[in-house]
Enzyme design. Structure first.
Site, PDB file in Angstrom:
ATOM      1  CG  HIS A 105      -0.672   0.213   6.016  1.00 10.01           C
ATOM      2  ND1 HIS A 105      -1.060   1.533   6.008  1.00 10.01           N
ATOM      3  CD2 HIS A 105      -1.416  -0.386   5.058  1.00 10.01           C
ATOM      4  CE1 HIS A 105      -2.006   1.713   5.092  1.00 10.01           C
ATOM      5  NE2 HIS A 105      -2.238   0.552   4.518  1.00 10.01           N
ATOM      6  CG  HIS A 134      -6.681  -5.134   1.286  1.00  7.20           C
ATOM      7  ND1 HIS A 134      -5.518  -4.432   1.110  1.00  7.20           N
ATOM      8  CD2 HIS A 134      -7.459  -4.360   2.083  1.00  7.20           C
ATOM      9  CE1 HIS A 134      -5.590  -3.288   1.750  1.00  7.20           C
ATOM     10  NE2 HIS A 134      -6.753  -3.216   2.361  1.00  7.20           N
ATOM     11  CD  GLU A 170      -6.267  -0.062   1.354  1.00  5.17           C
ATOM     12  OE1 GLU A 170      -7.468  -0.275   1.148  1.00  5.17           O
ATOM     13  OE2 GLU A 170      -5.720  -0.280   2.446  1.00  5.17           O
ATOM     14  CG  ASN A 171      -4.049   3.127   2.367  1.00  2.00           C
ATOM     15  OD1 ASN A 171      -3.555   2.008   2.287  1.00  2.00           O
ATOM     16  ND2 ASN A 171      -5.182   3.347   3.004  1.00  2.00           N
ATOM     17  CG  ASP A 203      -1.681  -1.255   1.484  1.00  2.00           C
ATOM     18  OD1 ASP A 203      -1.173  -2.333   1.121  1.00  2.00           O
ATOM     19  OD2 ASP A 203      -2.772  -1.181   2.078  1.00  2.00           O
ATOM     20  CG  HIS A 263      -5.973  -4.053   5.723  1.00  2.00           C
ATOM     21  ND1 HIS A 263      -6.660  -2.893   5.433  1.00  2.00           N
ATOM     22  CD2 HIS A 263      -6.345  -4.418   6.982  1.00  2.00           C
ATOM     23  CE1 HIS A 263      -7.421  -2.581   6.482  1.00  2.00           C
ATOM     24  NE2 HIS A 263      -7.242  -3.474   7.440  1.00  2.00           N
ATOM     25  CG  ASN A 287     -10.023  -1.309   3.946  1.00  2.00           C
ATOM     26  OD1 ASN A 287      -8.923  -1.720   3.555  1.00  2.00           O
ATOM     27  ND2 ASN A 287     -10.138  -0.513   4.986  1.00  2.00           N
ATOM     28  CG  HIS A 288      -8.868   2.900   2.888  1.00  2.00           C
ATOM     29  ND1 HIS A 288      -9.659   3.719   3.665  1.00  2.00           N
ATOM     30  CD2 HIS A 288      -8.080   2.225   3.757  1.00  2.00           C
ATOM     31  CE1 HIS A 288      -9.343   3.564   4.942  1.00  2.00           C
ATOM     32  NE2 HIS A 288      -8.390   2.649   5.020  1.00  2.00           N
TER      33      HIS A 288
END
Ligand SMILES: [Fe+2]
Ligand SMILES: [Fe+2]
Length: 273
Positions: free
Chosen positions: A181, A154, A39-40, A8, A179, A67-68
């Protein structure tokens, strides 16, 4: 086939590090295929079309999410326009975008990439990730329609991630978690030949809480009273991921190495390239 996965990207510092370093890695390591989780990438929350396109221009063949994925609302529209953009495959039917795709690597290999999301401690309402990834892999089997199969799982729970690894062992080239991190030290080749790592870690500032400025998360643990918003940390980023040599003959993993490049974590690069 030489494959690189990067975890990520978090905020400007994370994505800038990837944009600056990835073109050189593709050249120096003669990479055939690269997947980056984005995603981030936009301030820690979601990804814009511009960031997606810059990530592809920097050398990513596919950008996965989690999820983001739809935190930036423009993703609801651009997700369907870009084959190389993936969101979790086990989102409800009708969700914009797609969860898997078949792509061509630089060496001509046909690479199936799937992005699936876990349910444990996360989103129990999602479709069964085992059934979702099982169906995707069965429809495009390794050694038949696919020369390599890459799965970004994820998820929060390491147990669920390990079980997806075992579920796909021998049917996927790589199962890599995202996910949390934080990179895990369990990168390995499973008995059936699948390269596995519970979490690739993030590309971001590790002097932080999951890539966000640490003051506000700490404050919320201490007091439960929000004082501000979560903001992406801005210190120099460390790039984290997984490097895998995939057999051109079997599509299974032959060598695996963690990748950590940057100022905070102990540096690691593959010794075999
Ligand atoms: Fe993330
Ligand atoms: Fe996530």
């Amino acid at each position: 086939m030489r494959f690189l996965f990067l975890g990520d990207m978090v905020g400007r510092t994370g994505r800038t590090a990837v944009f600056e370093r990835l073109p050189g890695l593709v050249e120096d390591w003669r990479l055939d295929f690269v997947v980056v989780n984005g995603e981030n990438a936009a301030g820690g929350f979601g990804i814009t079309e511009d960031i997606f396109e810059t990530t592809v221009a920097a050398g990513a063949d596919v950008v996965t999410t989690g999820n983001h994925v739809f935190d930036q609302r423009e993703a609801l529209t651009f997700a369907s326009r870009h084959d190389r953009f993936l969101r979790p495959a086990n989102y409800p039917p009708g969700t914009p975008g797609r969860g898997s795709g078949l792509f061509e690597a630089k060496n001509g290999a046909r690479v199936l990439v799937a992005n699936v999301m876990g349910r444990a401690f996360m989103h129990p309402e999602l479709d069964d990730p085992f059934r979702a990834i099982g169906d995707i892999v069965s429809a495009c089997p390794l050694g038949e329609q696919a020369d390599a199969v890459i799965v970004d799982f994820h998820a929060e729970a390491t147990s669920e991630k390990q079980c997806v690894g075992h579920f796909l062992d021998g049917r996927a080239s790589v199962v890599v978690g995202t996910h949390t991190h934080v990179p895990t030290a369990d990168h390995q080749i499973l008995p059936g030949g699948t390269a596995y790592q519970s979490d690739a870690g993030m590309c971001g500032d590790y002097d932080s809480s999951l890539g966000m400025e640490k003051e506000e998360p700490l404050n919320r643990f201490l007091t439960r009273v929000p004082r501000g918003r979560f903001e992406a940390a801005q210190g120099p980023a460390t790039i984290c991921g997984l490097a895998v040599e995939i057999s051109d003959r079997t599509g299974l993993a032959e060598k695996v190495s963690a990748v950590r490049i940057g100022p905070r974590l102990e540096p690691v690069v593959p010794s075999f390239w």
